[in-house]
Design a protein around this motif. Sequence first.
Motif, mmCIF file in Angstrom:
data_model
loop_
_atom_site.group_PDB
_atom_site.id
_atom_site.type_symbol
_atom_site.label_atom_id
_atom_site.label_comp_id
_atom_site.label_asym_id
_atom_site.label_seq_id
_atom_site.Cartn_x
_atom_site.Cartn_y
_atom_site.Cartn_z
ATOM 1 N N ILE A 63 0.863 -1.194 0.000
ATOM 2 C CA ILE A 63 0.000 0.000 0.000
ATOM 3 C C ILE A 63 0.898 1.243 0.000
ATOM 4 O O ILE A 63 1.485 1.614 1.020
ATOM 5 C CB ILE A 63 -0.961 -0.014 1.214
ATOM 6 N N TYR A 64 1.009 1.823 -1.185
ATOM 7 C CA TYR A 64 1.862 3.011 -1.360
ATOM 8 C C TYR A 64 0.945 4.201 -1.102
ATOM 9 O O TYR A 64 0.269 4.672 -2.003
ATOM 10 C CB TYR A 64 2.387 2.993 -2.794
ATOM 11 N N PHE A 65 0.898 4.644 0.157
ATOM 12 C CA PHE A 65 -0.195 5.558 0.513
ATOM 13 C C PHE A 65 0.144 7.040 0.419
ATOM 14 O O PHE A 65 -0.751 7.884 0.478
ATOM 15 C CB PHE A 65 -0.818 5.202 1.864
ATOM 16 N N SER A 66 1.438 7.378 0.276
ATOM 17 C CA SER A 66 1.752 8.767 -0.077
ATOM 18 C C SER A 66 2.873 8.779 -1.104
ATOM 19 O O SER A 66 3.944 8.210 -0.872
ATOM 20 C CB SER A 66 2.177 9.592 1.144
ATOM 21 N N THR A 67 2.635 9.435 -2.225
ATOM 22 C CA THR A 67 3.655 9.484 -3.284
ATOM 23 C C THR A 67 4.377 10.837 -3.285
ATOM 24 O O THR A 67 5.054 11.166 -4.243
ATOM 25 C CB THR A 67 3.030 9.209 -4.667
ATOM 26 N N TRP A 68 4.219 11.598 -2.188
ATOM 27 C CA TRP A 68 5.005 12.833 -2.044
ATOM 28 C C TRP A 68 6.376 12.477 -1.494
ATOM 29 O O TRP A 68 6.487 11.596 -0.657
ATOM 30 C CB TRP A 68 4.296 13.807 -1.091
ATOM 31 N N CYS A 69 7.400 13.169 -1.968
ATOM 32 C CA CYS A 69 8.743 12.865 -1.466
ATOM 33 C C CYS A 69 9.639 14.093 -1.507
ATOM 34 O O CYS A 69 9.620 14.853 -2.466
ATOM 35 C CB CYS A 69 9.375 11.729 -2.267
ATOM 36 N N ARG A 70 10.463 14.217 -0.440
ATOM 37 C CA ARG A 70 11.396 15.357 -0.372
ATOM 38 C C ARG A 70 12.706 15.032 -1.068
ATOM 39 O O ARG A 70 13.559 15.910 -1.232
ATOM 40 C CB ARG A 70 11.661 15.720 1.098
ATOM 41 N N ASN A 71 12.926 13.770 -1.453
ATOM 42 C CA ASN A 71 14.209 13.351 -2.025
ATOM 43 C C ASN A 71 14.208 13.353 -3.538
ATOM 44 O O ASN A 71 13.159 13.439 -4.178
ATOM 45 C CB ASN A 71 14.571 11.947 -1.531
ATOM 46 N N ASN A 72 15.411 13.200 -4.071
ATOM 47 C CA ASN A 72 15.583 13.265 -5.521
ATOM 48 C C ASN A 72 16.366 12.076 -6.053
ATOM 49 O O ASN A 72 17.265 12.253 -6.897
ATOM 50 C CB ASN A 72 16.300 14.569 -5.873
ATOM 51 N N CYS A 73 16.038 10.885 -5.607
ATOM 52 C CA CYS A 73 16.747 9.687 -6.087
ATOM 53 C C CYS A 73 16.664 9.656 -7.614
ATOM 54 O O CYS A 73 15.573 9.812 -8.178
ATOM 55 C CB CYS A 73 16.119 8.428 -5.504
ATOM 56 N N THR A 74 17.815 9.427 -8.260
ATOM 57 C CA THR A 74 17.846 9.569 -9.724
ATOM 58 C C THR A 74 17.026 8.506 -10.448
ATOM 59 O O THR A 74 16.612 8.708 -11.587
ATOM 60 C CB THR A 74 19.302 9.480 -10.253
ATOM 61 N N PHE A 75 16.800 7.355 -9.782
ATOM 62 C CA PHE A 75 16.124 6.229 -10.451
ATOM 63 C C PHE A 75 14.610 6.273 -10.279
ATOM 64 O O PHE A 75 13.895 5.515 -10.915
ATOM 65 C CB PHE A 75 16.659 4.904 -9.870
ATOM 66 N N CYS A 76 14.115 7.150 -9.393
ATOM 67 C CA CYS A 76 12.733 6.995 -8.925
ATOM 68 C C CYS A 76 11.754 7.957 -9.600
ATOM 69 O O CYS A 76 12.002 9.164 -9.698
ATOM 70 C CB CYS A 76 12.681 7.177 -7.412
ATOM 71 N N TYR A 77 10.646 7.407 -10.023
ATOM 72 C CA TYR A 77 9.580 8.179 -10.675
ATOM 73 C C TYR A 77 9.045 9.276 -9.740
ATOM 74 O O TYR A 77 8.658 10.356 -10.186
ATOM 75 C CB TYR A 77 8.456 7.210 -11.042
ATOM 76 N N TYR A 78 9.044 8.984 -8.444
ATOM 77 C CA TYR A 78 8.397 9.891 -7.481
ATOM 78 C C TYR A 78 9.362 10.903 -6.881
ATOM 79 O O TYR A 78 9.035 11.584 -5.919
ATOM 80 C CB TYR A 78 7.697 9.065 -6.387
ATOM 81 N N ARG A 79 10.565 11.008 -7.458
ATOM 82 C CA ARG A 79 11.533 11.996 -6.962
ATOM 83 C C ARG A 79 10.877 13.377 -7.021
ATOM 84 O O ARG A 79 10.059 13.679 -7.904
ATOM 85 C CB ARG A 79 12.830 11.949 -7.777
ATOM 86 N N LYS A 80 11.309 14.201 -6.043
ATOM 87 C CA LYS A 80 10.694 15.524 -5.852
ATOM 88 C C LYS A 80 10.569 16.333 -7.139
ATOM 89 O O LYS A 80 9.528 16.932 -7.411
ATOM 90 C CB LYS A 80 11.571 16.267 -4.844
#
Length: 367
Positions: A63-80
């Motif tokens: 259950i991915y319940f929040s897709t907000w993120c403060r980080n900027n991981c280069t691989f991730c769709y949900y990066r800030k």
Amino acid sequence: MASTDMKLSHILRKAECGEPLSSLELQYLLGLSKPDELNQVFKLARSLRNRYFENKVFLYSFIYFSTWCRNNCTFCYYRKSNRYPSRYRKTESEVLEAAMGAAESGVHLIDLTLGEDPFYYKRYGFSSLVELAKKVKMNTGLPVMISPGVVPAQVLSELSLVGVDWYACYQETHNRELFKQLRIDQNYDLRFSNKQKAMHSGLLVEDGILAGVGETLSDIAVSIKSMFRLGAHQVRVMSFVPQKGTPMEQWQTPPRIRELLIIAVLRIVMPDRLIPASLDVDGIEGLQARLNAGANVITSLIPPKLGLAGVAQSTKDINEGFRTVQGVIPVLKQMGMRAASLEDYYGWVIREKEKLRMLQSQEMRAL
Ligand code: SAM
Ligand code: MD0
Ligand code: SF4
């Protein structure tokens, strides 16, 4: 017998008897490519898995319940900085509804996952996270995993106190240089030591790596050894899937043999640990190969029609209902495997938590 055959048989025989393998031996296994040799490795991985878990597989609801993120991981769709994802933060009642539906469908665990959502890092924010996890546990009666990224040690101990069982936090790589490129502006040691702190609080821990992000075979061997030394209870690998709008958008996804060999080597090095076959990379299509490589947990089962996303595959197979218990049972049956009972799973979790407690008290006495 050719000398390479002898080398492989020698390594596999050692592994079968539980003798530790050297880093070079791990790299040798990870570098294999001939079908006949790969089959020998997968066969041993399956037989070690069956030694500890028979033909029973554990099922995890995601259950991915929040897709907000403060980080900027280069691989991730949900990066800030990515403007493409549709962001959401589900309410407590939405999360409970999804969790209870998943529990009724027969999963063994609820994995509550979120980006490093600034909402929770504000004053008192984490208390609502702890409260949510507590309610999910009380309402479903199931073991609960939380994957919130790096959180303060105090929060880990509160999560443990309210009955959360697992803390998942993937290092992605145990090569500090590569880590810096993947998890931009994040602290390697903080992320690693969060897992140790979680164990000290009595939580079981999952670590994991990405395949196809620029790692060498030696990096993978280092990661496997690091996860072994950490004493992680669950260890995973996921193939990198390129994401629109991110710096790694133009990268290729790696050939799957890499992930499959890593699963098998993880099993060989840590035969009694839990190893996921994630539906988040190739969906239901990729399940059989991962189980054949030695995995014993199916993760990223997602309740359809609730607007919940995956991570590496944000929508794949979700609304079609393939990422559900019903969707995976036929695959298990066809392979001669089956879903474990909830008693089996609780039994494993309770035994491992008990071992953690014993370790803690030994350490305390030694002080
Ligand atoms: N935000 C928390 C964190 O980073 O620890 C928890 C969720 S995070 C989205 C879960 C994991 O998904 C990451 O640690 C990474 O291993 C995996 N992941 C993210 N993007 C991926 C991608 N593009 N391909 C494969 N795996 C990915
Ligand atoms: C999975 N999509 O199991 C999930 C996620 C987070 N604890 C798990 C990466 O593949
Ligand atoms: Fe955020 Fe986790 Fe994605 Fe990194 S992997 S950007 S921390 S959601």
